[in-house]
Design an enzyme around this catalytic site. Structure first.
Site, short mmCIF file in Angstrom:
data_model
loop_
_atom_site.label_atom_id
_atom_site.label_comp_id
_atom_site.label_asym_id
_atom_site.label_seq_id
_atom_site.Cartn_x
_atom_site.Cartn_y
_atom_site.Cartn_z
N ASP A 1 0.93 -1.14 0.08
CA ASP A 1 -0.01 0.17 0.08
C ASP A 1 1.07 1.29 -0.06
O ASP A 1 2.02 1.37 0.51
CB ASP A 1 -0.96 -0.07 1.37
CG ASP A 1 -0.32 0.00 2.54
OD1 ASP A 1 0.75 -0.76 2.67
OD2 ASP A 1 -0.67 0.65 3.54
N GLU B 1 0.04 -1.38 5.57
CA GLU B 1 1.02 -1.10 6.52
C GLU B 1 0.95 0.34 7.11
O GLU B 1 1.27 0.77 8.03
CB GLU B 1 2.34 -1.17 5.78
CG GLU B 1 3.44 -0.94 6.68
CD GLU B 1 4.16 0.40 6.54
OE1 GLU B 1 4.96 0.51 7.51
OE2 GLU B 1 3.41 0.99 6.06
N GLU C 1 12.29 -1.28 3.64
CA GLU C 1 11.79 0.12 3.90
C GLU C 1 13.19 0.83 3.24
O GLU C 1 14.16 0.54 3.45
CB GLU C 1 11.55 0.58 5.30
CG GLU C 1 9.92 -0.16 5.83
CD GLU C 1 9.01 0.54 5.51
OE1 GLU C 1 9.24 1.65 4.57
OE2 GLU C 1 7.87 0.16 5.77
N HIS D 1 6.33 9.81 1.33
CA HIS D 1 4.75 10.42 1.32
C HIS D 1 4.88 11.96 0.93
O HIS D 1 3.82 12.59 1.30
CB HIS D 1 4.53 10.50 2.95
CG HIS D 1 4.31 9.16 3.61
ND1 HIS D 1 4.11 9.11 5.01
CD2 HIS D 1 4.79 7.92 3.12
CE1 HIS D 1 4.26 7.70 5.45
NE2 HIS D 1 4.43 6.95 4.31
#
Length: 386
Positions: free
Chosen positions: A75, A137, A165, A359
Site C-alpha cells: 500500500d 502497513e 523500507e 509520503h
C-alpha cells in the site's frame, strides 16, 4: 535484459496500480503472485476478512522451515492535496531518478525482489527464500499482523526477515513502537448557566489529557540504560482534542487523538494500565454521578510493535556481510519488523531509497539505490546456493 531494466519495468507496472490504503491491492497482489508462480514458487494469497485486501506469501527453494524472508508492503499513502509535477501513478525517469507514488515506499524494493526471483529460481538453494508482501502497513500494519499470526505456526516459517523500507541501504536494527488511539467521551448536554446539571465531555477530556501528560513525564525516568533512541525514553503526543459547539452549551461529546511511541513493551503496558485505572477510579464515577449513561471509550487505531535492538541478530549480521556495512542505525519511523521479531524471527530493515522522499509529492528513488539493492540480493543468492 539486465536486472535493473527488469526492476524498472516491473516498478512501472506497480506504480500504475494506485494501491492507496483506502483502496484494494488485489490487482497488484495477483500480478506478483502470477510472476512468482510462473517461476515455480509455492504461492499463498491470504485475503483479509473484507475480501478486498490480501497478503502474498511465496516461497522459492526447499520446503522446510528457516531461510530468508524478503518483506515489503504493497500500500501507498494518498496523493490528494499534494502538488505533483507529473501524474503520480505514471512512473517518470529523470536525472537518474524514478518518480511516482510508491517508488521508494516501498514498491522499489518489491520490484527488485521479484525481478531477482528468476535468479533464485534458477539456483539450487540450501535455504528457501520467501517473499512476503502485505496490505495496509500505512494504516496500522494490519496485513503484517495477520501474516505474523499465520507465520507463527507455519510449517515453513522463515528464520530471518529483511524488511526493505527505504533506508538508503543502511542497516537499521531498531525503532520505537507506534501506538495510536482515539478516546471518546460521552457526557450530558445542557445549558451553560447550569454546569452542575450536565456532564461536560470537554472538561473530562482535558482531565484525561492532563493525566496523559503526567504519565509522559514519568516515562522519562523509565528509559532503559544505554538506550540509543532519540529521545531515549518513550513518548506521548496529543494530536487532537475536539468537542463542543458554542459558548453557552455544555458539550456532550469530545474526542482525543493521541499516540505513544514506546521503546519497550513494558512502557506501553504501564501507560495503558495507568490511564485505564484513572478512568475507572476518577473520571467515570464523577461523570456517572450526574448521568449514568456517561462513558469513556478508547479505540485502538493501531499498535505497531517496535523493533528491539538485539545483541544476537542473525538477519543484521547477514545483511552486513551482503552489503559490507560496518555499522547499524536506529530510526524514528515504524515498520512491520517488530511484528516478525515478536514471533521469534530475526529481523532487520534495509532497503533502497530515502525515507525523506516517502509520503511527499514527487516521491522518487535513485537508480543507484536500486542497483545497490540488486547487488545485495545477488549476494544473497550466492550465499544460500547449495
Amino acid at each position: 535484459m539486465t536486472d535493473l531494466t527488469a526492476t524498472k519495468d516491473l516498478l512501472g507496472e506497480l506504480i500504475a496500480l494506485p494501491t492507496v490504503s483506502a483502496d484494494s491491492n488485489l490487482e497488484m497482489i495477483a500480478l506478483l503472485a502470477n510472476r512468482l508462480s510462473d517461476l515455480g514458487a509455492e504461492v499463498e494469497v491470504q485475503a483479509d476478512e473484507t475480501g478486498t485486501k490480501a497478503n502474498l506469501l511465496a516461497r522459492i527453494g526447499p520446503e522446510e522451515p528457516g531461510g530468508i524472508m524478503l518483506s515489503g508492503h504493497s500500500d501507498v499513502v494518498p496523493v490528494e492535496d499534494q502538488d505533483w509535477t507529473s501524474d503520480p501513478f505514471v512512473m517518470r525517469e529523470d536525472g537518474g531518478r524514478l518518480f511516482g507514488r510508491g517508488t521508494c515506499d516501498m514498491k522499489g524494493f518489491i520490484a527488485a525482489c521479484v525481478a531477482m526471483a528468476p535468479r533464485f529460481a534458477a539456483t539450487p538453494l540450501r535455504r528457501p527464500v520467501t517473499f512476503a508482501f502485505t496490505h495496509d502497513e500505512e494504516v496500522g500494519c494490519l496485513g503484517a499482523r495477520n501474516l505474523s499470526d499465520i507465520l507463527k505456526d507455519h510449517a515453513t516459517r522463515p528464520a530471518l526477515a529483511i524488511i526493505g523500507e527505504p533506508t538508503e541501504m543502511r542497516i537499521i536494527e531498531g525503532h520505537k513502537g507506534c501506538c495510536e488511539y482515539t478516546t471518546r467521551f460521552t457526557g450530558l448536554e445542557g445549558h451553560g448557566s447550569r454546569p452542575e446539571l450536565g456532564v461536560n465531555a470537554v472538561e473530562y477530556a482535558v482531565r484525561y489529557v492532563s493525566r496523559l501528560l503526567e504519565l509522559r513525564d514519568h516515562l522519562r525516568h523509565r528509559a532503559p540504560p544505554g538506550s540509543a533512541f532519540e529521545p531515549p525514553w518513550s513518548t506521548i503526543n496529543i494530536g487532537r482534542l475536539t468537542g463542543g459547539h458554542v459558548h453557552n452549551v455544555i458539550p456532550g461529546v469530545a474526542e482525543v487523538d493521541w499516540e505513544m511511541r514506546p521503546v519497550q513493551d513494558s512502557d506501553r503496558d504501564f501507560v495503558k494500565g495507568e490511564i485505564e485505572a484513572y478512568i475507572a477510579r476518577d473520571l467515570l464515577p464523577a461523570m456517572r454521578r450526574v448521568h449514568p449513561g456517561a462513558d469513556v471509550v478508547t479505540q485502538v487505531i493501531g499498535e505497531v510493535a517496535g523493533l528491539e535492538p538485539m545483541d544476537d541478530n542473525a538477519a543484521r549480521d547477514l545483511v552486513a556481510r551482503l552489503t559490507g556495512a560496518n555499522g547499524t542505525d536506529l530510526v524514528s519511523f515504524g515498520t512491520e519488523a517488530g511484528l516478525f521479531q515478536q514471533i521469534g524471527m530475526s529481523a532487520v530493515i534495509c532497503g533502497p531509497g530515502s525515507i525523506a522522499q516517502a509520503h511527499r509529492p514527487d516521491e522518487f528513488i535513485e537508480l543507484d539505490q536500486l542497483s545497490q539493492c540488486l547487488k545485495m540480493l545477488h549476494g544473497l543468492a550466492d550465499q544460500i546456493a547449495a
